[in-house]
Write a protein that holds these residues in place. Structure first.
Motif, PDB file in Angstrom:
ATOM      1  N   THR A 157       0.820  -1.214   0.000  1.00  0.00           N
ATOM      2  CA  THR A 157       0.000   0.000   0.000  1.00  0.00           C
ATOM      3  C   THR A 157       0.851   1.261   0.000  1.00  0.00           C
ATOM      4  O   THR A 157       0.368   2.327  -0.405  1.00  0.00           O
ATOM      5  N   SER A 158       2.099   1.182   0.450  1.00  0.00           N
ATOM      6  CA  SER A 158       2.963   2.369   0.414  1.00  0.00           C
ATOM      7  C   SER A 158       3.284   2.792  -1.005  1.00  0.00           C
ATOM      8  O   SER A 158       3.713   3.927  -1.241  1.00  0.00           O
ATOM      9  N   MET A 159       3.089   1.871  -1.955  1.00  0.00           N
ATOM     10  CA  MET A 159       3.330   2.202  -3.361  1.00  0.00           C
ATOM     11  C   MET A 159       2.058   2.612  -4.091  1.00  0.00           C
ATOM     12  O   MET A 159       2.072   2.820  -5.304  1.00  0.00           O
ATOM     13  N   ALA A 160       0.963   2.751  -3.356  1.00  0.00           N
ATOM     14  CA  ALA A 160      -0.331   3.005  -3.994  1.00  0.00           C
ATOM     15  C   ALA A 160      -0.341   4.308  -4.778  1.00  0.00           C
ATOM     16  O   ALA A 160      -0.730   4.339  -5.958  1.00  0.00           O
TER      17      ALA A 160
ATOM     18  N   VAL B 138      -2.628  -1.081   6.371  1.00  0.00           N
ATOM     19  CA  VAL B 138      -2.815  -0.533   5.025  1.00  0.00           C
ATOM     20  C   VAL B 138      -2.955   0.992   5.082  1.00  0.00           C
ATOM     21  O   VAL B 138      -2.499   1.696   4.161  1.00  0.00           O
ATOM     22  N   LEU B 139      -3.537   1.515   6.141  1.00  0.00           N
ATOM     23  CA  LEU B 139      -3.605   2.971   6.290  1.00  0.00           C
ATOM     24  C   LEU B 139      -2.218   3.551   6.555  1.00  0.00           C
ATOM     25  O   LEU B 139      -1.896   4.649   6.075  1.00  0.00           O
ATOM     26  N   LEU B 140      -1.392   2.819   7.291  1.00  0.00           N
ATOM     27  CA  LEU B 140      -0.013   3.262   7.496  1.00  0.00           C
ATOM     28  C   LEU B 140       0.746   3.274   6.172  1.00  0.00           C
ATOM     29  O   LEU B 140       1.482   4.220   5.869  1.00  0.00           O
ATOM     30  N   GLY B 141       0.567   2.227   5.377  1.00  0.00           N
ATOM     31  CA  GLY B 141       1.220   2.187   4.079  1.00  0.00           C
ATOM     32  C   GLY B 141       0.773   3.324   3.186  1.00  0.00           C
ATOM     33  O   GLY B 141       1.584   3.920   2.462  1.00  0.00           O
ATOM     34  N   TYR B 142      -0.503   3.638   3.229  1.00  0.00           N
ATOM     35  CA  TYR B 142      -1.018   4.746   2.426  1.00  0.00           C
ATOM     36  C   TYR B 142      -0.419   6.071   2.910  1.00  0.00           C
ATOM     37  O   TYR B 142      -0.115   6.958   2.105  1.00  0.00           O
ATOM     38  N   THR B 143      -0.261   6.216   4.225  1.00  0.00           N
ATOM     39  CA  THR B 143       0.366   7.424   4.764  1.00  0.00           C
ATOM     40  C   THR B 143       1.791   7.567   4.247  1.00  0.00           C
ATOM     41  O   THR B 143       2.227   8.666   3.880  1.00  0.00           O
ATOM     42  N   ILE B 144       2.523   6.462   4.211  1.00  0.00           N
ATOM     43  CA  ILE B 144       3.893   6.494   3.687  1.00  0.00           C
ATOM     44  C   ILE B 144       3.891   6.894   2.214  1.00  0.00           C
ATOM     45  O   ILE B 144       4.759   7.645   1.748  1.00  0.00           O
ATOM     46  N   SER B 145       2.914   6.419   1.469  1.00  0.00           N
ATOM     47  CA  SER B 145       2.865   6.745   0.043  1.00  0.00           C
ATOM     48  C   SER B 145       2.625   8.226  -0.195  1.00  0.00           C
ATOM     49  O   SER B 145       2.993   8.754  -1.249  1.00  0.00           O
TER      50      SER B 145
ATOM     51  N   ARG C 192      -2.015  14.363   4.746  1.00  0.00           N
ATOM     52  CA  ARG C 192      -0.848  14.411   3.866  1.00  0.00           C
ATOM     53  C   ARG C 192      -1.222  14.292   2.395  1.00  0.00           C
ATOM     54  O   ARG C 192      -0.391  14.514   1.531  1.00  0.00           O
ATOM     55  N   PHE C 193      -2.452  13.931   2.108  1.00  0.00           N
ATOM     56  CA  PHE C 193      -2.821  13.669   0.709  1.00  0.00           C
ATOM     57  C   PHE C 193      -2.653  14.924  -0.124  1.00  0.00           C
ATOM     58  O   PHE C 193      -3.116  15.998   0.230  1.00  0.00           O
ATOM     59  N   ARG C 194      -2.013  14.765  -1.248  1.00  0.00           N
ATOM     60  CA  ARG C 194      -1.762  15.890  -2.137  1.00  0.00           C
ATOM     61  C   ARG C 194      -2.899  15.996  -3.155  1.00  0.00           C
ATOM     62  O   ARG C 194      -3.121  15.068  -3.952  1.00  0.00           O
ATOM     63  N   SER C 195      -3.600  17.075  -3.132  1.00  0.00           N
ATOM     64  CA  SER C 195      -4.696  17.260  -4.097  1.00  0.00           C
ATOM     65  C   SER C 195      -4.209  17.689  -5.462  1.00  0.00           C
ATOM     66  O   SER C 195      -4.960  17.707  -6.419  1.00  0.00           O
ATOM     67  N   THR C 196      -2.948  18.084  -5.547  1.00  0.00           N
ATOM     68  CA  THR C 196      -2.324  18.402  -6.837  1.00  0.00           C
ATOM     69  C   THR C 196      -0.991  17.715  -6.903  1.00  0.00           C
ATOM     70  O   THR C 196      -0.490  17.164  -5.920  1.00  0.00           O
TER      71      THR C 196
END
Length: 378
Positions: free
Chosen positions: A202-205, A278-285, A372-376
């Motif tokens: 998930t970190s590569m998502a 999986v949420l941790l992996g998404y945070t890393i991504s 942390r999610f980048r909208s752009t």
């Protein structure tokens, strides 16, 4: 172009690589941080002869010999008597929850038997779910107690010799009486395998989307950050369920690991644990710009988690600061839960605290990921 080695061209290439390394701050930080972390953990935190293990004493008598034995065990450094249960039922509950590693029961007639030289005995119940954690403390029992009685008996030489020779410990290794290492390792492997695969995949998502140039299409969709996050992480729950089935089946069929607790409770805890991963992996991504950086950050998290969770080395044998750091990893709490359920038959009352902390990681990692999610792409 000349085929002769050119010092100027080589110097230009070297300068270019150093500039690239300086720009790739995550990789550069990993090169410095990983060896430092390894030195600190292996040098200070890891201990194969753990001391200060949590213990409780159930002393049915209050004679001077009982007090001398308890004090000697405390001074030895192997045992830390922080609890004094009032009954055997309370002591059993402490053992099932993992709050204590040892229960020392001294009978009410212990002092009288010592003075008569009439085979004084002490019952020691050890939590043997991790055989390595209890072996050193158990082997030192006879010497520690013998010296304590010698000092308590003073100059009564004949009585001392008789009592020392007759003093015996009845050691009851709970939950894993044969000391089979696989009973401790195999359940823990479920947590390690899930952590390694779920976090890495998930970190590569998001980084995969960026590298493939499809991030623009993802951002153009009429979807909120929460919907994008769930769409990325929920498929991996299905992959995790397959891994759980494989590991649990192998644990039972290949290694004969006992399963004494509730399967429903275990699967519920696994679901919470996998969701946190999986949420941790998404945070890393959301922090990495490339898949390589995502793998590096995953490894940087995985290394201390593996060493400080109690999977490879006894958790109770680590210094206080290392245990405090270990409590920050979901794997630490999951190992306690799965070992308690499988080997001890623990129920929700016994593992409720650990399940609560597993559940806390879910909103924490989800909040970090959405923040942390980048909208752009900028």
């Amino acid at each position: 172009m000349s085929n002769v080695l050119s010092v100027g061209r080589l110097g230009a290439m070297l300068a270019k690589e150093f500039v690239q390394m300086r720009r790739d701050r995550i990789t550069f930080a990993m090169m410095l941080a990983v060896p430092i972390v390894q030195l600190l953990l292996f040098g200070y935190a890891i201990n194969n002869d753990p001391k200060g293990l949590p213990a409780a004493v159930l002393a049915l008598g209050q004679d001077r010999y009982t007090r001398s034995v308890v004090a000697a065990l405390q001074v030895s450094g192997y045992y830390r008597f922080g609890r004094q249960p009032e009954s055997a039922a309370e002591a059993e509950s402490l053992m099932a929850r993992g709050a204590i590693s040892f229960l020392v029961t001294i009978p009410s007639d212990f002092g009288a038997r010592v003075e008569r030289g009439d085979e004084p005995r002490i019952l020691v119940e050890a939590d043997a779910t991790d055989p390595a954690a209890s072996s050193g403390a158990v082997s030192a029992l006879q010497t520690i107690a013998g010296r304590a009685l010698t000092r308590a008996l003073g100059n009564e030489e004949a009585v001392r010799e008789q009592s020392q020779s007759a003093l015996s410990f009845i050691v009851h290794r709970r939950y894993n009486p044969e000391g089979i290492t696989q009973y401790n390792i195999v359940p823990g492997l479920l947590g390690v395998i899930l952590q390694m695969t779920m976090v890495m995949m998930t970190s590569m998502a998001l980084t995969r989307e960026i590298e493939r140039g499809t991030m623009e299409n993802l951002l153009a969709m009429p979807a909120t950050p929460a919907e994008i996050m769930l769409g990325k992480v929920l498929p991996y729950l299905a992959i995790g369920s397959v891994q759980v089935a494989v590991v649990l089946s192998a644990a039972k069929l290949l290694f004969g690991v006992p399963f004494l607790g509730s399967l429903l409770l275990l699967l519920t805890c696994v679901l919470i644990f996998v969701l946190a991963l999986v949420l941790l992996g998404y945070t890393i991504s959301t922090m990495a710009r490339t898949q390589l950086q995502a793998m590096q950050l995953t490894f940087f998290f995985f290394l201390p988690s593996l060493l400080l969770s109690g999977f490879m080395f006894p958790f109770a044998g680590m210094p206080g600061w290392a245990q405090a750091i270990g409590e920050l990893f979901p794997l630490t709490h999951f190992l306690r839960v799965i070992r308690a359920i499988m080997l001890k038959g623990a129920g929700l009352d016994d593992v409720g605290v650990e399940v609560f902390w597993l559940f806390v990681f879910v909103p924490v990692y989800a909040g970090l990921a959405l923040r942390r999610f980048r909208s752009t792409l900028d």
